[in-house]
Design a protein around this motif. Structure first.
Motif, PDB file in Angstrom:
ATOM      1  N   LYS A  12       0.828  -1.210   0.000  1.00  0.00           N
ATOM      2  CA  LYS A  12       0.000   0.000   0.000  1.00  0.00           C
ATOM      3  C   LYS A  12       0.864   1.262   0.000  1.00  0.00           C
ATOM      4  O   LYS A  12       0.571   2.220  -0.734  1.00  0.00           O
ATOM      5  CB  LYS A  12      -0.927  -0.018   1.220  1.00  0.00           C
ATOM      6  N   GLU A  13       1.930   1.272   0.792  1.00  0.00           N
ATOM      7  CA  GLU A  13       2.812   2.432   0.854  1.00  0.00           C
ATOM      8  C   GLU A  13       3.543   2.660  -0.467  1.00  0.00           C
ATOM      9  O   GLU A  13       3.651   3.790  -0.951  1.00  0.00           O
ATOM     10  CB  GLU A  13       3.820   2.268   1.994  1.00  0.00           C
ATOM     11  N   VAL A  14       4.035   1.583  -1.067  1.00  0.00           N
ATOM     12  CA  VAL A  14       4.754   1.707  -2.339  1.00  0.00           C
ATOM     13  C   VAL A  14       3.799   2.131  -3.447  1.00  0.00           C
ATOM     14  O   VAL A  14       4.137   2.984  -4.271  1.00  0.00           O
ATOM     15  CB  VAL A  14       5.470   0.385  -2.694  1.00  0.00           C
ATOM     16  N   ALA A  15       2.617   1.566  -3.451  1.00  0.00           N
ATOM     17  CA  ALA A  15       1.625   1.963  -4.462  1.00  0.00           C
ATOM     18  C   ALA A  15       1.345   3.457  -4.370  1.00  0.00           C
ATOM     19  O   ALA A  15       1.279   4.141  -5.401  1.00  0.00           O
ATOM     20  CB  ALA A  15       0.342   1.153  -4.279  1.00  0.00           C
ATOM     21  N   ALA A  16       1.225   3.971  -3.170  1.00  0.00           N
ATOM     22  CA  ALA A  16       0.979   5.409  -2.992  1.00  0.00           C
ATOM     23  C   ALA A  16       2.161   6.226  -3.526  1.00  0.00           C
ATOM     24  O   ALA A  16       1.959   7.250  -4.186  1.00  0.00           O
ATOM     25  CB  ALA A  16       0.724   5.728  -1.520  1.00  0.00           C
ATOM     26  N   LEU A  17       3.388   5.783  -3.258  1.00  0.00           N
ATOM     27  CA  LEU A  17       4.566   6.492  -3.754  1.00  0.00           C
ATOM     28  C   LEU A  17       4.628   6.494  -5.279  1.00  0.00           C
ATOM     29  O   LEU A  17       5.082   7.458  -5.890  1.00  0.00           O
ATOM     30  CB  LEU A  17       5.849   5.855  -3.201  1.00  0.00           C
ATOM     31  N   LEU A  18       4.181   5.398  -5.897  1.00  0.00           N
ATOM     32  CA  LEU A  18       4.247   5.266  -7.354  1.00  0.00           C
ATOM     33  C   LEU A  18       3.002   5.800  -8.053  1.00  0.00           C
ATOM     34  O   LEU A  18       2.954   5.844  -9.276  1.00  0.00           O
ATOM     35  CB  LEU A  18       4.459   3.792  -7.746  1.00  0.00           C
ATOM     36  N   ALA A  44       3.964 -11.940   4.193  1.00  0.00           N
ATOM     37  CA  ALA A  44       3.939 -10.498   3.932  1.00  0.00           C
ATOM     38  C   ALA A  44       4.945 -10.125   2.845  1.00  0.00           C
ATOM     39  O   ALA A  44       6.054 -10.645   2.804  1.00  0.00           O
ATOM     40  CB  ALA A  44       4.264  -9.732   5.209  1.00  0.00           C
ATOM     41  N   ILE A  45       4.540  -9.213   1.981  1.00  0.00           N
ATOM     42  CA  ILE A  45       5.413  -8.669   0.946  1.00  0.00           C
ATOM     43  C   ILE A  45       5.876  -7.291   1.399  1.00  0.00           C
ATOM     44  O   ILE A  45       5.064  -6.459   1.812  1.00  0.00           O
ATOM     45  CB  ILE A  45       4.668  -8.539  -0.404  1.00  0.00           C
ATOM     46  N   ARG A  46       7.165  -7.043   1.319  1.00  0.00           N
ATOM     47  CA  ARG A  46       7.726  -5.741   1.672  1.00  0.00           C
ATOM     48  C   ARG A  46       8.713  -5.311   0.590  1.00  0.00           C
ATOM     49  O   ARG A  46       9.304  -6.142  -0.095  1.00  0.00           O
ATOM     50  CB  ARG A  46       8.446  -5.784   3.023  1.00  0.00           C
ATOM     51  N   TYR A  47       8.880  -4.006   0.466  1.00  0.00           N
ATOM     52  CA  TYR A  47       9.804  -3.421  -0.500  1.00  0.00           C
ATOM     53  C   TYR A  47      10.792  -2.552   0.253  1.00  0.00           C
ATOM     54  O   TYR A  47      10.411  -1.797   1.142  1.00  0.00           O
ATOM     55  CB  TYR A  47       9.047  -2.532  -1.495  1.00  0.00           C
ATOM     56  N   LEU A  48      12.068  -2.654  -0.104  1.00  0.00           N
ATOM     57  CA  LEU A  48      13.075  -1.765   0.476  1.00  0.00           C
ATOM     58  C   LEU A  48      12.935  -0.384  -0.156  1.00  0.00           C
ATOM     59  O   LEU A  48      12.803  -0.272  -1.389  1.00  0.00           O
ATOM     60  CB  LEU A  48      14.485  -2.286   0.205  1.00  0.00           C
TER      61      LEU A  48
END
Length: 65
Positions: A12-18, A44-48
């Motif tokens: 969700k956080e990465v989608a918002a950034l992109l 869980a999926i996480r992105y650095l």
């Protein structure tokens, strides 16, 4: 010691950034179409953050370099 570049972000956080919907990011991840590395921790999926920043830099267009 962790740094801000080692920060793990949610889909969700990465989608918002992109500027994407989280579902769009999930589909792109499953199709391997974004070339954006991720980490699976249990279920869980996480992105650095560093990987997200590198992805944005690789895909930057226009302007002065």
């Amino acid at each position: 010691m962790p740094t801000s570049r080692n920060l793990l972000l949610t889909t969700k956080e990465v989608a918002a950034l992109l500027g994407l919907h989280p579902t769009t990011l999930r589909i792109a991840r499953s199709k391997h179409s974004l070339n954006l590395p991720f980490v699976r921790i249990g279920g869980a999926i996480r992105y650095l953050l560093a990987d997200v920043e590198a992805y944005l830099a690789r895909n930057r267009e226009g302007g002065w370099k």
